[in-house]
Write a protein that holds these residues in place. Sequence first.
Motif, PDB file in Angstrom:
ATOM      1  N   ASN A   1      40.199 -36.751  -4.906  1.00  0.00           N
ATOM      2  CA  ASN A   1      40.668 -37.292  -6.185  1.00  0.00           C
ATOM      3  C   ASN A   1      39.890 -36.704  -7.349  1.00  0.00           C
ATOM      4  O   ASN A   1      40.461 -36.415  -8.406  1.00  0.00           O
ATOM      5  CB  ASN A   1      40.581 -38.815  -6.190  1.00  0.00           C
ATOM      6  N   GLN A   2      38.601 -36.524  -7.157  1.00  0.00           N
ATOM      7  CA  GLN A   2      37.779 -35.930  -8.212  1.00  0.00           C
ATOM      8  C   GLN A   2      38.194 -34.477  -8.461  1.00  0.00           C
ATOM      9  O   GLN A   2      38.293 -34.042  -9.614  1.00  0.00           O
ATOM     10  CB  GLN A   2      36.302 -35.995  -7.833  1.00  0.00           C
TER      11      GLN A   2
ATOM     12  N   LYS B   1      43.252 -31.106 -13.227  1.00  0.00           N
ATOM     13  CA  LYS B   1      44.096 -31.558 -14.335  1.00  0.00           C
ATOM     14  C   LYS B   1      43.417 -31.294 -15.671  1.00  0.00           C
ATOM     15  O   LYS B   1      44.064 -30.867 -16.632  1.00  0.00           O
ATOM     16  CB  LYS B   1      44.402 -33.056 -14.201  1.00  0.00           C
ATOM     17  N   GLN B   2      42.109 -31.541 -15.745  1.00  0.00           N
ATOM     18  CA  GLN B   2      41.383 -31.304 -16.991  1.00  0.00           C
ATOM     19  C   GLN B   2      41.343 -29.817 -17.327  1.00  0.00           C
ATOM     20  O   GLN B   2      41.483 -29.433 -18.499  1.00  0.00           O
ATOM     21  CB  GLN B   2      39.963 -31.866 -16.895  1.00  0.00           C
TER      22      GLN B   2
ATOM     23  N   LYS C   1      37.741 -39.720  -2.079  1.00  0.00           N
ATOM     24  CA  LYS C   1      37.172 -39.764  -3.432  1.00  0.00           C
ATOM     25  C   LYS C   1      36.903 -38.360  -3.950  1.00  0.00           C
ATOM     26  O   LYS C   1      37.174 -38.055  -5.118  1.00  0.00           O
ATOM     27  CB  LYS C   1      35.886 -40.588  -3.439  1.00  0.00           C
TER      28      LYS C   1
ATOM     29  N   GLN D   1      41.309 -34.483 -10.496  1.00  0.00           N
ATOM     30  CA  GLN D   1      41.021 -34.768 -11.908  1.00  0.00           C
ATOM     31  C   GLN D   1      40.463 -33.533 -12.611  1.00  0.00           C
ATOM     32  O   GLN D   1      40.838 -33.224 -13.742  1.00  0.00           O
ATOM     33  CB  GLN D   1      40.031 -35.934 -12.026  1.00  0.00           C
TER      34      GLN D   1
ATOM     35  N   GLN E   1      44.634 -28.911 -18.728  1.00  0.00           N
ATOM     36  CA  GLN E   1      44.750 -29.407 -20.105  1.00  0.00           C
ATOM     37  C   GLN E   1      43.984 -28.492 -21.064  1.00  0.00           C
ATOM     38  O   GLN E   1      44.461 -28.212 -22.166  1.00  0.00           O
ATOM     39  CB  GLN E   1      44.217 -30.845 -20.189  1.00  0.00           C
TER      40      GLN E   1
END
Length: 148
Positions: free
Chosen positions: A66-67, A73-74, A63, A70, A77
């Motif tokens: 995965n965080q 990825k942010q 977990k 994320q 972006q």
Amino acid sequence: MSLRTRIAVIAVSSVAVVALFVGLIAGGKAFFRNQAMADARNQAQIALVHARNKVAVTEIEIKNQNQRIQVTKQQAQIRYQEAVGLREAQDEVAKTLTPLYVQFEYAKALESIAKSGKNNSVVYIPTGNGGVPLVSGVAGTSQTTPTK
């Protein structure tokens, strides 16, 4: 007490003592066997608890990973959107930016350096048509004048 009675008492006592030892040995074996089985059950339960804990820790690590993915990825972006905004700003400036305006800004920068009183040593480079620097040889004679 008679001799026979004494012998009988001694014999009965000896048999009782031997029986007691045999009983203790048999009881001890049963006790230790039972204790070994209890220890084996406890070891199995401990191993099961450790396995469950390891699974839980692994799930938490997954977990967390995965965080972190994320978040990365942010952040990518965000960097992309900043680049898009910067490109749009540069495109807007490029629409109105002319060589004459650049020369004007250059002159203003030289004037502010001269008036600042700090580090106002400026080397002026002779320029040809359209502000292109002249290239001269060692003797000071003009060799080439780049054109646009």
